[in-house]
Motif scaffolding. Structure first.
Motif, PDB file in Angstrom:
ATOM      1  N   GLY A 131       0.834  -1.204   0.000  1.00  0.00           N
ATOM      2  CA  GLY A 131       0.000   0.000   0.000  1.00  0.00           C
ATOM      3  C   GLY A 131       0.863   1.245   0.000  1.00  0.00           C
ATOM      4  O   GLY A 131       2.066   1.175   0.203  1.00  0.00           O
ATOM      5  N   PRO A 132       0.257   2.396  -0.211  1.00  0.00           N
ATOM      6  CA  PRO A 132       1.034   3.637  -0.313  1.00  0.00           C
ATOM      7  C   PRO A 132       1.781   4.002   0.974  1.00  0.00           C
ATOM      8  O   PRO A 132       2.756   4.727   0.925  1.00  0.00           O
ATOM      9  CB  PRO A 132      -0.005   4.687  -0.669  1.00  0.00           C
ATOM     10  N   TYR A 133       1.317   3.512   2.125  1.00  0.00           N
ATOM     11  CA  TYR A 133       1.975   3.884   3.382  1.00  0.00           C
ATOM     12  C   TYR A 133       2.574   2.685   4.108  1.00  0.00           C
ATOM     13  O   TYR A 133       2.777   2.704   5.302  1.00  0.00           O
ATOM     14  CB  TYR A 133       0.991   4.624   4.288  1.00  0.00           C
ATOM     15  N   SER A 134       2.837   1.609   3.368  1.00  0.00           N
ATOM     16  CA  SER A 134       3.404   0.418   3.995  1.00  0.00           C
ATOM     17  C   SER A 134       4.902   0.563   4.242  1.00  0.00           C
ATOM     18  O   SER A 134       5.483  -0.177   4.993  1.00  0.00           O
ATOM     19  CB  SER A 134       3.160  -0.802   3.095  1.00  0.00           C
ATOM     20  N   GLY A 135       5.519   1.546   3.571  1.00  0.00           N
ATOM     21  CA  GLY A 135       6.943   1.756   3.739  1.00  0.00           C
ATOM     22  C   GLY A 135       7.755   1.013   2.702  1.00  0.00           C
ATOM     23  O   GLY A 135       8.973   1.131   2.668  1.00  0.00           O
ATOM     24  N   LYS A 136       7.111   0.214   1.849  1.00  0.00           N
ATOM     25  CA  LYS A 136       7.828  -0.563   0.837  1.00  0.00           C
ATOM     26  C   LYS A 136       7.694   0.040  -0.559  1.00  0.00           C
ATOM     27  O   LYS A 136       8.516  -0.228  -1.414  1.00  0.00           O
ATOM     28  CB  LYS A 136       7.303  -2.002   0.816  1.00  0.00           C
ATOM     29  N   SER A 137       6.665   0.831  -0.771  1.00  0.00           N
ATOM     30  CA  SER A 137       6.445   1.362  -2.110  1.00  0.00           C
ATOM     31  C   SER A 137       7.247   2.641  -2.344  1.00  0.00           C
ATOM     32  O   SER A 137       7.651   3.336  -1.408  1.00  0.00           O
ATOM     33  CB  SER A 137       4.959   1.654  -2.328  1.00  0.00           C
ATOM     34  N   THR A 138       7.469   2.945  -3.605  1.00  0.00           N
ATOM     35  CA  THR A 138       8.195   4.167  -3.976  1.00  0.00           C
ATOM     36  C   THR A 138       7.421   5.391  -3.530  1.00  0.00           C
ATOM     37  O   THR A 138       8.008   6.375  -3.072  1.00  0.00           O
ATOM     38  CB  THR A 138       8.384   4.196  -5.510  1.00  0.00           C
ATOM     39  N   LEU A 139       6.093   5.317  -3.634  1.00  0.00           N
ATOM     40  CA  LEU A 139       5.256   6.457  -3.254  1.00  0.00           C
ATOM     41  C   LEU A 139       5.469   6.823  -1.788  1.00  0.00           C
ATOM     42  O   LEU A 139       5.572   7.999  -1.447  1.00  0.00           O
ATOM     43  CB  LEU A 139       3.783   6.117  -3.505  1.00  0.00           C
ATOM     44  N   ALA A 140       5.585   5.806  -0.941  1.00  0.00           N
ATOM     45  CA  ALA A 140       5.808   6.071   0.486  1.00  0.00           C
ATOM     46  C   ALA A 140       7.155   6.757   0.701  1.00  0.00           C
ATOM     47  O   ALA A 140       7.260   7.701   1.492  1.00  0.00           O
ATOM     48  CB  ALA A 140       5.744   4.767   1.273  1.00  0.00           C
ATOM     49  N   VAL A 185       8.833   8.585  -1.504  1.00  0.00           N
ATOM     50  CA  VAL A 185       8.736   9.940  -2.054  1.00  0.00           C
ATOM     51  C   VAL A 185       7.949  10.837  -1.103  1.00  0.00           C
ATOM     52  O   VAL A 185       8.347  11.970  -0.840  1.00  0.00           O
ATOM     53  CB  VAL A 185       8.072   9.909  -3.449  1.00  0.00           C
ATOM     54  N   ALA A 186       6.853  10.320  -0.569  1.00  0.00           N
ATOM     55  CA  ALA A 186       6.032  11.101   0.353  1.00  0.00           C
ATOM     56  C   ALA A 186       6.828  11.474   1.600  1.00  0.00           C
ATOM     57  O   ALA A 186       6.772  12.607   2.070  1.00  0.00           O
ATOM     58  CB  ALA A 186       4.780  10.317   0.746  1.00  0.00           C
ATOM     59  N   ARG A 187       7.601  10.494   2.116  1.00  0.00           N
ATOM     60  CA  ARG A 187       8.397  10.756   3.303  1.00  0.00           C
ATOM     61  C   ARG A 187       9.496  11.780   3.011  1.00  0.00           C
ATOM     62  O   ARG A 187       9.724  12.703   3.792  1.00  0.00           O
ATOM     63  CB  ARG A 187       9.032   9.444   3.790  1.00  0.00           C
ATOM     64  N   SER A 190      11.579  17.376   3.371  1.00  0.00           N
ATOM     65  CA  SER A 190      12.117  18.603   2.772  1.00  0.00           C
ATOM     66  C   SER A 190      11.190  19.788   2.996  1.00  0.00           C
ATOM     67  O   SER A 190      11.653  20.905   3.225  1.00  0.00           O
ATOM     68  CB  SER A 190      12.435  18.413   1.289  1.00  0.00           C
ATOM     69  N   VAL A 191       9.888  19.559   2.985  1.00  0.00           N
ATOM     70  CA  VAL A 191       8.943  20.636   3.283  1.00  0.00           C
ATOM     71  C   VAL A 191       9.171  21.120   4.714  1.00  0.00           C
ATOM     72  O   VAL A 191       9.171  22.319   4.979  1.00  0.00           O
ATOM     73  CB  VAL A 191       7.481  20.170   3.088  1.00  0.00           C
ATOM     74  N   GLY A 192       9.403  20.202   5.621  1.00  0.00           N
ATOM     75  CA  GLY A 192       9.693  20.561   7.011  1.00  0.00           C
ATOM     76  C   GLY A 192      10.963  21.385   7.135  1.00  0.00           C
ATOM     77  O   GLY A 192      11.004  22.370   7.868  1.00  0.00           O
TER      78      GLY A 192
END
Length: 53
Positions: free
Chosen positions: A6-15, A17-19, A24-26
């Motif tokens: 899933g998008p927040y499982s920590g295994k996907s590229t999306l996760a 990129v989101a992290r 960087s926003v922080g």
């Protein structure tokens, strides 16, 4: 077969990129806030002097 991560499982590229983008926003927000606070302190010399003494 296992379902795709899933998008927040920590295994996907999306996760990842989101992290990374959240991190960087922080950083950007933190540096902007610091610059703003420093500018505010400069414009208020009396307040700055009180804070340091």
């Amino acid at each position: 077969m296992a379902p795709p991560p899933g998008p927040y499982s920590g295994k996907s590229t999306l996760a990842l990129v989101a992290r990374a983008s959240a991190f960087s926003v922080g950083l950007v927000y933190g540096s902007i806030k610091l610059k703003y606070l420093k500018a505010q302190a400069k414009s208020q010399r009396k307040a700055e002097a009180k804070a340091h003494h």
